[in-house]
Write a protein that holds these residues in place. Structure first.
Motif, short mmCIF file in Angstrom:
data_model
loop_
_atom_site.label_atom_id
_atom_site.label_comp_id
_atom_site.label_asym_id
_atom_site.label_seq_id
_atom_site.Cartn_x
_atom_site.Cartn_y
_atom_site.Cartn_z
N GLU A 58 0.72 5.10 1.57
CA GLU A 58 0.03 5.92 2.56
C GLU A 58 -0.27 7.32 2.03
O GLU A 58 0.56 7.95 1.39
CB GLU A 58 0.93 6.03 3.78
N MET B 278 0.84 -1.20 0.00
CA MET B 278 0.00 0.00 0.00
C MET B 278 0.87 1.25 0.00
O MET B 278 2.04 1.19 0.39
CB MET B 278 -0.88 0.02 1.25
N GLY C 291 -6.70 14.72 4.33
CA GLY C 291 -6.45 13.50 3.57
C GLY C 291 -7.64 13.11 2.71
O GLY C 291 -7.48 12.72 1.55
N ASN D 199 -0.71 10.49 3.88
CA ASN D 199 -0.53 11.10 5.19
C ASN D 199 -1.30 12.42 5.20
O ASN D 199 -0.99 13.32 4.44
CB ASN D 199 0.96 11.34 5.42
N VAL E 173 -9.44 2.48 -0.24
CA VAL E 173 -8.94 2.98 1.05
C VAL E 173 -9.17 1.89 2.10
O VAL E 173 -10.28 1.73 2.58
CB VAL E 173 -9.64 4.30 1.46
N ASP F 137 -1.53 10.80 10.92
CA ASP F 137 -0.19 11.00 11.48
C ASP F 137 -0.29 11.78 12.80
O ASP F 137 0.58 12.57 13.14
CB ASP F 137 0.72 11.72 10.49
N ILE G 80 -4.63 2.64 -0.93
CA ILE G 80 -4.11 3.87 -0.33
C ILE G 80 -4.83 4.15 0.99
O ILE G 80 -5.92 4.74 1.00
CB ILE G 80 -4.28 5.07 -1.29
N PRO G 81 -4.25 3.73 2.12
CA PRO G 81 -4.85 4.10 3.40
C PRO G 81 -4.63 5.58 3.68
O PRO G 81 -3.59 6.14 3.32
CB PRO G 81 -4.10 3.23 4.41
N ILE G 82 -5.61 6.21 4.27
CA ILE G 82 -5.50 7.62 4.67
C ILE G 82 -5.32 7.64 6.19
O ILE G 82 -6.10 7.05 6.92
CB ILE G 82 -6.77 8.41 4.29
N ASP G 83 -4.25 8.30 6.64
CA ASP G 83 -4.04 8.40 8.08
C ASP G 83 -3.75 9.84 8.48
O ASP G 83 -3.37 10.65 7.64
CB ASP G 83 -2.93 7.46 8.55
N ASN H 197 -8.66 1.49 5.20
CA ASN H 197 -9.21 1.80 6.52
C ASN H 197 -10.66 2.25 6.47
O ASN H 197 -11.21 2.66 7.48
CB ASN H 197 -8.32 2.77 7.31
#
Length: 94
Positions: free
Chosen positions: A13, A11, A56, A15, A70, A43, A38-41, A72
């Protein structure tokens, strides 16, 4: 970088820290073409930074990132199933 991520099945990220936002909308569209999740985090380093997720999500919208890409946003059981399948793939390659 994106071609290597696709080749290795990893993946990339997104950020959501407004000082980072290190994957641009063009990269998101290219990642989608390559079937990269593409995980959205956020941070976040403190609770007040959790709101950064908005940045994000907005970047994801600019890149036409569907929630199906995504990880998450997936139900836990589905995410766990996908991660477990990936771990099995890696174990077989070793």
């Amino acid at each position: 970088m994106l071609a290597a991520a696709a080749r290795h099945g990893v993946m990339v990220e997104l950020n959501a820290n407004p000082n980072r936002l290190d994957i641009w909308d063009e990269w998101i569209r290219k990642a989608l073409e390559l079937h990269i999740a593409i995980p959205i985090d956020t941070d976040a380093h403190e609770p007040g930074e959790m709101g950064n997720i908005t940045y994000g999500v907005r970047m994801g919208i600019r890149g036409w990132l569907p929630k199906t890409q995504v990880p998450n946003t997936l139900p836990y059981a589905v995410l766990k199933q996908r991660l477990d399948a990936r771990r099995r793939q890696i174990a077989v390659k070793r």
